[in-house]
Design a protein around this motif. Sequence first.
Motif, short mmCIF file in Angstrom:
data_model
loop_
_atom_site.label_atom_id
_atom_site.label_comp_id
_atom_site.label_asym_id
_atom_site.label_seq_id
_atom_site.Cartn_x
_atom_site.Cartn_y
_atom_site.Cartn_z
N UNK A 49 -6.34 -11.50 4.29
CA UNK A 49 -7.46 -10.81 3.68
C UNK A 49 -7.06 -9.51 3.00
N UNK A 50 -5.78 -9.21 3.01
CA UNK A 50 -5.28 -8.01 2.36
C UNK A 50 -4.55 -8.41 1.08
N UNK A 51 -4.72 -7.63 0.04
CA UNK A 51 -4.00 -7.90 -1.21
C UNK A 51 -2.51 -7.64 -1.04
N UNK A 52 -2.17 -6.70 -0.17
CA UNK A 52 -0.78 -6.35 0.12
C UNK A 52 -0.30 -7.15 1.32
N UNK A 53 1.00 -7.09 1.56
CA UNK A 53 1.57 -7.66 2.77
C UNK A 53 1.30 -6.66 3.90
N UNK A 112 -13.20 5.97 -2.23
CA UNK A 112 -12.15 6.01 -3.24
C UNK A 112 -11.23 4.79 -3.18
N UNK A 113 -11.55 3.83 -2.33
CA UNK A 113 -10.74 2.62 -2.23
C UNK A 113 -11.30 1.55 -3.15
N UNK A 114 -10.41 0.78 -3.76
CA UNK A 114 -10.85 -0.35 -4.57
C UNK A 114 -11.49 -1.39 -3.66
N UNK A 115 -12.17 -2.34 -4.26
CA UNK A 115 -12.81 -3.41 -3.48
C UNK A 115 -11.76 -4.18 -2.68
N UNK A 116 -10.61 -4.44 -3.29
CA UNK A 116 -9.54 -5.16 -2.58
C UNK A 116 -9.02 -4.36 -1.40
N UNK A 117 -8.82 -3.06 -1.60
CA UNK A 117 -8.34 -2.21 -0.50
C UNK A 117 -9.38 -2.12 0.61
#
Length: 135
Positions: A49-53, A112-117
Amino acid sequence: MATSAFEEIVDTFAFLDDWEDRYRHVIELGKAMSPLDEALRVPATKVTGCASQVWIHPVIEGGVFRFDGESDALIVRGLIAILAQLYNGLPVADVARVDALAEFDRIGLREHLSAQRSNGLRAMIERIRQSAAAA
């Protein structure tokens, strides 16, 4: 319900007026974290569910919760560091009582976080809560 370590973060963020300074501070918190052992970066500790690893490795000793984490993205690594300050050292039974999103709102970070974050943050919080509940 926040730890004294998290309250220090709240105080620091109150001192930092500019969002760019806060963003840099989040990154610095992540850089200051010890890296997660490569052997713990396995599918069982990976957060979906995270865009990052992202990897979260919970450790429960003597009824006390803590976790170590890692990400390939600097800002996410900083979010992990903030979550660690929020949760590490709590009795495992208290983990579910923490409203992490409200605590992040206290420092003005979520806006300040993007939707993905934001989705990734929620996924990390859910993993932490599930880990504590399973203990």
